[in-house]
Design an enzyme around this catalytic site. Structure first.
Site, short mmCIF file in Angstrom:
data_model
loop_
_atom_site.label_atom_id
_atom_site.label_comp_id
_atom_site.label_asym_id
_atom_site.label_seq_id
_atom_site.Cartn_x
_atom_site.Cartn_y
_atom_site.Cartn_z
N GLU A 127 2.03 1.80 -3.48
CA GLU A 127 0.94 2.36 -4.30
C GLU A 127 0.87 3.88 -4.15
O GLU A 127 0.70 4.61 -5.12
CB GLU A 127 -0.38 1.72 -3.89
CG GLU A 127 -1.60 2.31 -4.55
CD GLU A 127 -2.75 2.49 -3.59
OE1 GLU A 127 -3.33 3.60 -3.54
OE2 GLU A 127 -3.08 1.53 -2.87
N HIS A 128 1.04 4.37 -2.91
CA HIS A 128 1.05 5.82 -2.68
C HIS A 128 2.27 6.47 -3.32
O HIS A 128 2.17 7.51 -3.98
CB HIS A 128 1.05 6.11 -1.18
CG HIS A 128 -0.30 6.07 -0.55
ND1 HIS A 128 -0.82 7.12 0.16
CD2 HIS A 128 -1.24 5.09 -0.51
CE1 HIS A 128 -2.03 6.80 0.61
NE2 HIS A 128 -2.30 5.57 0.22
N HIS A 173 0.83 -1.20 0.00
CA HIS A 173 0.00 0.00 0.00
C HIS A 173 0.86 1.26 0.00
O HIS A 173 0.55 2.24 -0.68
CB HIS A 173 -0.91 -0.03 1.23
CG HIS A 173 -1.78 1.17 1.37
ND1 HIS A 173 -1.58 2.11 2.35
CD2 HIS A 173 -2.84 1.61 0.65
CE1 HIS A 173 -2.49 3.06 2.24
NE2 HIS A 173 -3.26 2.79 1.23
N GLU A 219 4.68 10.83 2.89
CA GLU A 219 3.63 9.85 2.63
C GLU A 219 3.49 8.87 3.79
O GLU A 219 2.40 8.36 4.07
CB GLU A 219 3.90 9.10 1.33
CG GLU A 219 2.66 8.66 0.61
CD GLU A 219 1.69 9.80 0.31
OE1 GLU A 219 0.48 9.56 0.29
OE2 GLU A 219 2.16 10.95 0.10
N GLU A 236 -4.05 7.78 7.87
CA GLU A 236 -5.07 6.89 7.31
C GLU A 236 -5.34 5.73 8.27
O GLU A 236 -6.49 5.33 8.46
CB GLU A 236 -4.59 6.37 5.96
CG GLU A 236 -5.64 5.61 5.19
CD GLU A 236 -5.14 5.17 3.81
OE1 GLU A 236 -5.91 4.48 3.10
OE2 GLU A 236 -3.99 5.50 3.45
#
Length: 422
Positions: free
Chosen positions: A50-51, A47, A120, A127
């Site tokens: 992906e960012h 993940h 990030e 998140e």
């Protein structure tokens, strides 16, 4: 059939699904690697990658990536699942070349600047915090962990604050280098597309991508269990489930019909019995999730602290009933819902591209719609009862968050289900 598939020399599969009467196209790259392909110490790296793919390449800054696609009215997005990662764009037909070029750039030229990585990392930690504050979201992570404890398939897609805080830049690059080979990828496009043009664009953009990819993963070992978390909430959020079926099993169609019949809409048994007749819940629904070597079948309910004591026995009763079969009119309605959902989704370029990529990653071929519809229609009362019995005879898994004092122990639920077994 509107679908065409080609394979580049390096092993990348290129698939298109032409749709008449549309002006746009969705094109994306689906990678057959996700959370379950991560070592435990870097849980969340798929993940995080992906960012990071959108945070700058050798040719484009993060801002330039966003500005170029939005300058033509398009948009880029991505997601990570337990078994795949997707990067896709939706654009007008004339801008397909730009979309493929940007996708190729972020998947082959990302630089992973240390400053961007730290930024990030902070975003993902927020998140994770947001998910933890959303009980009807985090409950599914607790359920997954209880169903598949101490293994990759049970770990959260976002990772944990501990692992995300420790993942190094080199580990992100290593994961991408080892997992993102051409043999593990599908480039799929749907909408106003011409297959030959997409293949030519893909060859130009991805032809130099190395073939090899490590798609190894730990085998799924469903165990079942219980996880309760007392919180000061207005509702109890609860997921109860069982071992499901793998993608390649023919039972996947019966599981989908069963899920729809039991809790897939306003006419479903659980909605009618639990919500409409007794008012015990605001939300209740079932789900059937499949993986390459296993799956989950379960239900979610949000209910009050007092109502949960009445709800759980009723849910068990409905599960026991469905193991004995269903009237033909109920079955017909459930089959119609499953089939209609499949057909209506095909009006979306995004859904068609995603479905095509998923089928190639899982089955190695596109599945014709008539073939799928025939499998759905073949689910009769006997098959439904058989699959329901198989699924709900596995050790149950339960996760609950909120005022959980009135939630029955898992052993009591197991006894209720066993008492009604044929």
């Amino acid at each position: 059939m509107t679908v065409a598939v080609s394979r580049l020399a390096n092993g990348l599969r290129v698939a298109t699904d032409r749709m008449e009467g549309v002006e746009s196209a969705t094109v994306g790259v689906w990678v057959g690697a996700g959370t379950r392909n991560e070592p435990a110490h870097v849980n969340g790296v798929a993940h995080l990658l992906e960012h990071m793919a959108f945070k700058g390449t050798e040719r484009r800054s993060a801002r330039a990536i966003a500005e170029e696609i939005e300058a033509v009215g398009g948009h880029l997005n991505a997601y990570t699942s337990r078994e795949s990662t997707a990067y896709y764009a939706k654009v007008l037909a004339g801008d397909l070349g730009l979309a493929i070029d940007i996708l190729a750039d972020i998947l082959q030229g990302s630089v992973f600047e240390p400053e961007e990585l730290e930024r990030e990392r902070t975003v993902i930690l927020q998140e994770i915090g947001q998910a933890a504050d959303t009980p009807d979201d985090i409950i599914f992570d607790l359920f997954q962990e209880s169903a598949f404890p101490d293994q990759a398939l049970g770990r959260p897609i976002l990772g944990s604050s501990g692992t995300i805080g420790r993942i190094a830049r080199g580990e992100v690059k290593d994961y991408m280098r080892s997992r993102y080979g051409a043999s593990s990828m599908v480039l799929a496009a749907a909408g106003a597309v011409e297959h030959r043009q997409v293949v030519e664009l893909a060859e130009r953009a991805f032809g130099a991508l190395p073939t090899a990819a490590d798609l190894s993963f730990e085998a799924a070992r469903y165990r079942g269990g219980e996880r309760r978390e007392e919180r000061d909430l207005e509702q109890v959020h609860l997921v109860l489930g069982f071992a499901g079926v793998e993608h390649r099993s023919r039972d996947v169609y019966a599981a989908s019909v069963l899920s729809t019949l039991l809790g897939g809409g306003m006419s479903s048994r659980l909605f009618q019995e639990v919500r409409e007749k007794r008012g015990l819940v605001y939300s209740i629904y079932t789900f059937a999730s499949s993986y390459l070597d296993g799956g989950l079948f379960g239900l979610y309910a949000g209910t009050g602290e007092k109502e949960v004591a009445e709800m759980l026995p009723l849910v068990c009763e409905e599960i026991v009933k469905v193991r004995r079969g269903a009237p033909e009119d109920e079955l017909r309605r459930a089959r119609a819902q499953v089939g209609a959902n499949l057909l209506m989704a095909r009006e979306s370029t995004g859904a068609r591209a995603e479905q095509l990529a998923h089928q190639l990653l899982v089955y190695g071929r596109p599945l014709p719609v008539p073939e799928i519809l025939a499998e759905i229609e073949a689910v009769d009362g006997g098959r439904l009862a058989e699959v329901a019995g198989i699924l709900t005879s596995s050790p149950p898994t339960m996760a609950a968050i909120g005022p959980v004092a009135q939630v029955e122990p898992l052993e009591r639920i197991r006894a209720r289900l066993a008492a009604g077994a044929p």
